[in-house]
Design an enzyme around this catalytic site. Structure first.
Site, PDB file in Angstrom:
ATOM      1  CG  HIS A   1     -10.396   9.291   1.054  1.00 50.42           C
ATOM      2  ND1 HIS A   1     -11.543   8.544   0.888  1.00 50.42           N
ATOM      3  CD2 HIS A   1      -9.472   8.451   1.603  1.00 50.42           C
ATOM      4  CE1 HIS A   1     -11.330   7.310   1.310  1.00 50.42           C
ATOM      5  NE2 HIS A   1     -10.096   7.228   1.755  1.00 50.42           N
TER       6      HIS A   1
ATOM      7  NE  ARG B   1      -4.411   6.808   0.641  1.00 45.00           N
ATOM      8  CZ  ARG B   1      -5.406   6.270   1.348  1.00 45.00           C
ATOM      9  NH1 ARG B   1      -6.062   7.014   2.226  1.00 45.00           N
ATOM     10  NH2 ARG B   1      -5.724   5.005   1.178  1.00 45.00           N
TER      11      ARG B   1
ATOM     12  CG  HIS C   1      -7.766   8.366  -2.203  1.00 49.65           C
ATOM     13  ND1 HIS C   1      -7.425   7.871  -3.441  1.00 49.65           N
ATOM     14  CD2 HIS C   1      -7.594   7.334  -1.332  1.00 49.65           C
ATOM     15  CE1 HIS C   1      -7.066   6.610  -3.323  1.00 49.65           C
ATOM     16  NE2 HIS C   1      -7.155   6.252  -2.059  1.00 49.65           N
TER      17      HIS C   1
ATOM     18  CG  LEU D   1     -11.376   5.722  -2.678  1.00 48.31           C
ATOM     19  CD1 LEU D   1     -10.656   7.057  -2.719  1.00 48.31           C
ATOM     20  CD2 LEU D   1     -11.305   5.125  -1.278  1.00 48.31           C
TER      21      LEU D   1
ATOM     22  NE  ARG E   1      -7.017   7.650   6.341  1.00 55.18           N
ATOM     23  CZ  ARG E   1      -7.179   6.700   5.411  1.00 55.18           C
ATOM     24  NH1 ARG E   1      -6.514   5.549   5.506  1.00 55.18           N
ATOM     25  NH2 ARG E   1      -7.978   6.899   4.380  1.00 55.18           N
TER      26      ARG E   1
ATOM     27  CD  GLN F   1      -5.185  10.584   2.955  1.00 61.80           C
ATOM     28  OE1 GLN F   1      -6.022   9.689   2.961  1.00 61.80           O
ATOM     29  NE2 GLN F   1      -3.973  10.431   3.461  1.00 61.80           N
TER      30      GLN F   1
ATOM     31  CG  PHE G   1      -2.378   0.052   0.932  1.00 60.58           C
ATOM     32  CD1 PHE G   1      -2.948  -0.754  -0.024  1.00 60.58           C
ATOM     33  CD2 PHE G   1      -3.211   0.923   1.631  1.00 60.58           C
ATOM     34  CE1 PHE G   1      -4.315  -0.710  -0.286  1.00 60.58           C
ATOM     35  CE2 PHE G   1      -4.560   0.970   1.379  1.00 60.58           C
ATOM     36  CZ  PHE G   1      -5.132   0.161   0.418  1.00 60.58           C
TER      37      PHE G   1
ATOM     38  CD  GLU H   1      -2.976   4.042  -1.172  1.00 59.04           C
ATOM     39  OE1 GLU H   1      -2.034   3.613  -0.490  1.00 59.04           O
ATOM     40  OE2 GLU H   1      -3.518   5.140  -0.979  1.00 59.04           O
TER      41      GLU H   1
END
Length: 625
Positions: free
Chosen positions: A385, A321, A269, A287, A420, A267, A153, A290
């Site tokens: 996000h 991100r 995304h 979304l 995050r 954040q 990730f 990810e």
């Protein structure tokens, strides 16, 4: 018809913005004649997502029966939208990974303004929480040997993200709800809290309404746990449903006297869906997990260039991100984006079977829109996000500084710092949710000495609070009767555009001041509000949300003005560098004349975690090649 000069007051009063509070309610003859249901419980958990569910399970396992309430049907919470995975240093594929490196990655991604206690609690707890979820039936993807599988990730040094295809959040919430039902934890669907009952020292319950029948509900409780999500939906382009993440959790706490922290850190995304004009439904901002990039997805601009090679040649699409989001924004701004204002995300170089198996939800979503994810790219652009900021709490207990009030999940600030780490949102919910539930159970069990109690054994309402609750019900009735010319949904849309324009990925002083001016104008327009429908309507829900959203939008704008640097998700084009002197948190309190902001130094990692930070662990994207 409600006179327009009362409409704006009603919007403010719904969320408790009438700051004369208990004394005025006790002394003022408000001519109230409203019916309401009264419910007495030891602990009221507001929010039925993963954080609220895990806290409730811990409460029940410690002998305290909570009541869980949520704004949607039970099991339909924002947790289900967290698709890609949940982090824990299990070492399935990379045995050198451990909790200190997980913590180090979290600090690095958070640009070192994280709460050290919060980070280390999450990193330490998560291996046990993952094994616990597996024992409770969560169907994690497994390796051929039967171990819990883990994937790469963004910005993580090792493969530590556990997953259930690309529906991890849904599987986690299903598992937690099933466990809660096994423990016979009571819950109520479709109930919305509009204010907390506070006497200035302690929270004693909440004012709410039933969204199905419109009835008013007064909850009396020895403790209230807020687990009501964040506030990313104050933006026009966001990954939530429009009626969720409007800021009710942190705004409720703020109005009750709690302190907010780091609200400027929002954040974006990198990969939200770009709306195609031919689609019948609105998918803009939804979304694209990810996990698509974690499984090897690549980003290309409209010229066919794999542009992350110039922004992050080592980590590529799996950089942090904020880095990827700003890179996409720059490509679009400089004319290399698509006609619809995005870029292309492509995983077609993977085998079809791999895409269908590892990304089933994404594959089916795009298939329904006429796009074959295994054969062609999709258009994406950054979307609001997640909000790293929220209520300032003690993470060992969930305490907010207001007696009887606790908070957990995206409602709070601290774990994630300035940005995050993907996969840490679900981790926070279960790691901290258990700890908070354990503590609240002990606190409630020890209450009672010297306090008055009702016939059910729960704390009685102090003088003035019942009148305050009834005043809140009258505010809701006034709001329902608003009959002006401005639709609540129109104000929400204008607020979203304001925030996109003035507090988006790129910010500066002039735009932030413009945002505050435009916000004042929107607040003034609530004096001419029109609510089309009764208290069971979506229009009424939007009207209630306005006060919460306005509070959190102002907190974002003011926090972003105070922080004169660029750090993580907060980028000031007039202060483009990160400054060591700004390694501190921005606090927002309710003052006599409005929001009062201050700062305090951020805490330092422990020696063990600092050692892991100094070792400089880092993912190289080329592991995926």
């Amino acid at each position: 018809m409600v006179p327009t000069d009362r409409n704006a007051e009603a919007v403010d009063r719904v969320a408790g913005a009438d700051r004369d509070a208990v004394g005025a309610a006790a002394d003022h003859d408000v001519d109230i004649d409203v019916d309401y249901e009264e419910v007495s419980v030891p602990v009221l958990v507001v929010g039925a997502g993963a954080a609220g569910a895990r806290a409730a399970i811990a409460l029940r396992q410690n002998g305290v029966e909570p009541l869980v309430i949520g704004k949607r049907d039970h099991g339909d919470a924002h947790t289900t939208w967290a698709a890609g995975g949940v982090n824990a240093a299990l070492g399935t594929h990379d045995p050198e990974d451990d909790w200190t490196i997980h913590a180090a990655d979290t600090f690095d991604e958070g640009h070192f303004v994280n709460d050290p206690t919060a980070v280390e609690l999450v990193a330490r707890e998560m291996p046990d929480r993952i094994r616990e979820l597996a024992d409770w039936g969560m169907p994690f993807d497994r390796t051929p040997e039967g171990d819990i599988d883990q994937r790469y990730f963004g910005a993580q040094s090792y493969r530590r993200t556990c997953f259930v295809g690309d529906r991890t959040g849904e599987a986690m919430l299903d598992t937690l709800v099933a466990k809660a039902q096994e423990l016979e934890i009571p819950y109520r669907d479709n109930v919305m809290v509009t204010r907390l009952l506070s006497d200035g020292e302690r929270v004693h319950g909440a004012v709410a309404y039933d969204m199905e029948d419109g009835g008013f509900v007064l909850f009396r409780a020895d403790a209230v746990v807020l687990a009501a999500g964040g506030f990313s939906a104050v933006y026009d382009r966001h990954s939530s449903r429009d009626e969720e993440n409007n800021g009710d959790g942190p705004a409720l706490a703020y109005e009750a006297g709690a302190t907010l922290m780091d609200t400027e850190f929002v954040q974006f995304h990198p990969t939200g869906m770009v709306q195609d004009p031919d689609w019948e439904d609105d998918w803009g901002g939804r979304l694209v997990t990810e996990a698509v990039r974690g499984e090897g997805g690549r980003l290309f601009n409209a010229d066919g260039e794999r542009f992350m090679e110039k922004y992050s040649p080592e980590q590529m699409e799996l950089d942090a991100r904020d880095v990827v989001a700003r890179a996409i924004a720059r490509e679009v701004r400089e004319g290399r984006g698509t006609e619809n204002g995005g870029v292309f995300l492509d995983i077609s170089h993977r085998e079809r079977e791999f895409v269908e198996r590892r990304l089933p939800r994404m594959y089916e979503r795009f298939k329904s829109l006429g796009i074959d994810l295994a054969e062609e790219p999709v258009e994406v652009a950054p979307t609001a996000h997640y909000t790293m900021g929220g209520v300032d709490v003690d993470f060992r207990t969930g305490e907010t500084g207001v007696a009887g009030l606790y908070a957990v999940g995206e409602t709070v600030a601290g774990v994630h710092g300035a940005n995050r780490l993907g996969g840490n949102s679900l981790a926070e919910t279960v790691a901290i949710g258990k700890l908070v539930g354990d503590h609240v159970a002990g606190a409630v069990a020890s209450m009672g000495e010297g306090e008055s109690h009702d016939e059910e054994g729960h704390g009685a309402l102090p003088d003035g609070l019942r009148a305050l609750a009834e005043r809140g019900f009258r505010a809701l009735a006034d709001l329902e009767a608003s009959d002006g010319d401005v639709a609540p949904e129109e104000l929400h849309a204008e607020l979203g555009r304001l925030m996109d324009d003035c507090a988006g990925i790129l910010r500066d002083e002039a735009r932030l001041h413009e945002g505050l001016d435009r916000l004042r104008e929107l607040r003034d327009r609530t004096g001419d509000l029109q609510v089309d429908g009764d208290r069971t309507s979506l229009d009424f829900e939007y009207a209630v949300d306005l006060a919460f959203s306005f509070t959190m939008a102002e907190a974002i704008l003011r926090g972003a003005l105070v922080r004169e640097e660029s750090r993580g998700a907060h980028f000031r084009s007039d202060f483009p560098e990160r400054s060591e002197s700004w390694r501190k948190n921005v606090l927002v309190r309710r003052g006599d004349l409005g929001m009062a902001l201050s700062t305090r130094p951020a805490g330092l990692p422990s020696e063990a975690v600092q050692e892991a930070i100094d070792e400089g662990h880092e993912l190289s994207y080329h592991h995926l090649e």
